[in-house]
Enzyme design. Structure first.
Site, PDB file in Angstrom:
ATOM      1  N   CYS A  64      16.225  -0.075  -3.833  1.00 27.62           N
ATOM      2  CA  CYS A  64      16.001  -1.591  -3.558  1.00 27.62           C
ATOM      3  C   CYS A  64      14.474  -1.318  -2.970  1.00 27.62           C
ATOM      4  O   CYS A  64      14.127  -2.783  -3.157  1.00 27.62           O
ATOM      5  CB  CYS A  64      17.171  -1.900  -3.088  1.00 27.62           C
ATOM      6  SG  CYS A  64      17.977  -2.330  -3.300  1.00 27.62           S
ATOM      7  N   ILE A  65      13.818  -0.182  -2.217  1.00 26.69           N
ATOM      8  CA  ILE A  65      12.731  -0.520  -1.928  1.00 26.69           C
ATOM      9  C   ILE A  65      11.309  -0.151  -2.399  1.00 26.69           C
ATOM     10  O   ILE A  65      12.033   0.677  -2.425  1.00 26.69           O
ATOM     11  CB  ILE A  65      12.475  -0.526  -0.222  1.00 26.69           C
ATOM     12  CG1 ILE A  65      13.945  -0.856   0.803  1.00 26.69           C
ATOM     13  CG2 ILE A  65      11.534  -0.336   0.425  1.00 26.69           C
ATOM     14  CD1 ILE A  65      13.506  -2.236   1.158  1.00 26.69           C
TER      15      ILE A  65
END
Lengths: 158, 105
Positions: free
Chosen positions: B104-105
């Site tokens: 997600c990053i």
């Protein structure tokens, strides 16, 4: 005919809380938007301003009182040091997931092309000046300007 | 199944439109995917990112996060977004012949 869904092209994320758990979701969503090629804007208002105040943004804390999902009795959460403890635990877990500290995160999303704004009404209410903010803040804008800049965007309130 | 047609033969793609088989990848395939993604030319910094992503993927089974990518490949965030406009992590992975990144990053 199959239903075609329009992909999201722009998001405007409003950050109104200044706790660590209030700020991170907004930063993660803004960064995630940019990673997907979606335009992103962050608008900090009310206590959310703490996340862009240069002197405060390295010291945001997890709120340990008034949050049932902490699974901690209110009186325990209110003990001295409890918030600091929960904060340090959360920061450790974040680092494991490669989620940067707030300051680095602000730089990262800003470098990724996300615009960062502070809400004028809140800035006036807290008697803040432009110089109180971290350099990533692009501008202090009114609510009207926020809506103008959010034309065509999905607005997300956190 | 969707395929990508290069000068040689059609290559199988997965559901996300990424190469289905890593073994099909070579530099010409990378150039063909890049052209399709609107990147007309792969410059040395593009290759730095592509090679770094492949290295991490081969060691760990997933592409690196943007944070790690910028810290360790020496290509900073601004440059990364210029090299791979509209979604650097996903685009770089696609051009590198890797599946869509899971992080997600």
């Amino acid at each position: 005919m199959p239903e075609t869904k329009t992909p999201i092209e722009r998001v405007s994320i409003v950050v109104s809380k200044g706790s660590l758990e209030g700020v991170y979701p907004a930063l993660i969503m803004a960064n995630g938007a940019r990673m997907e090629g979606i335009e992103a804007t962050l608008f900090f208002t009310f206590f959310g301003l703490d996340a862009i105040i240069d002197k405060r943004l390295d010291h945001l804390k997890v709120a340990t009182v008034g949050n049932p999902a902490m699974h901690m009795p209110t009186l325990v959460g209110a003990l001295p040091g409890m918030s600091a403890f929960a904060t340090s635990m959360m920061k450790k877990e974040m680092e494991k997931l490669d989620i940067p500290p707030v300051r680095e995160f602000l730089t990262m999303v800003h470098d990724a092309g996300c615009e960062i704004f502070a809400c004028k009404a809140s800035v006036d209410m807290f008697h803040l000046k432009r110089g109180d903010f971290c350099p990533e803040v692009d501008e202090v804008i009114s609510v009207g300007q926020f809506y103008e800049k959010s034309a065509g965007a999905e607005i997300i309130f956190t | 199944m969707e395929t990508l047609t290069t000068s040689s033969q059609p290559l199988a793609l997965d559901n996300d439109g990424h190469l289905a088989r890593r073994a099909d990848w070579n530099e010409d395939v990378a150039r063909a995917i890049a052209a399709q993604e609107g990147i007309p030319e792969l410059t040395p910094p593009h290759w730095t990112v592509i090679r770094y992503m492949q290295k991490v993927f081969d060691q760990e089974g997933d592409a690196p996060s943007i944070r790690r990518l910028t810290k360790q490949s020496g290509v900073d965030t601004k440059t990364l977004y210029q090299l791979f406009p509209k979604g650097p992590a996903k685009k770089a992975a696609k051009i590198a012949g890797l599946p869509k990144p899971k992080g997600c990053i």
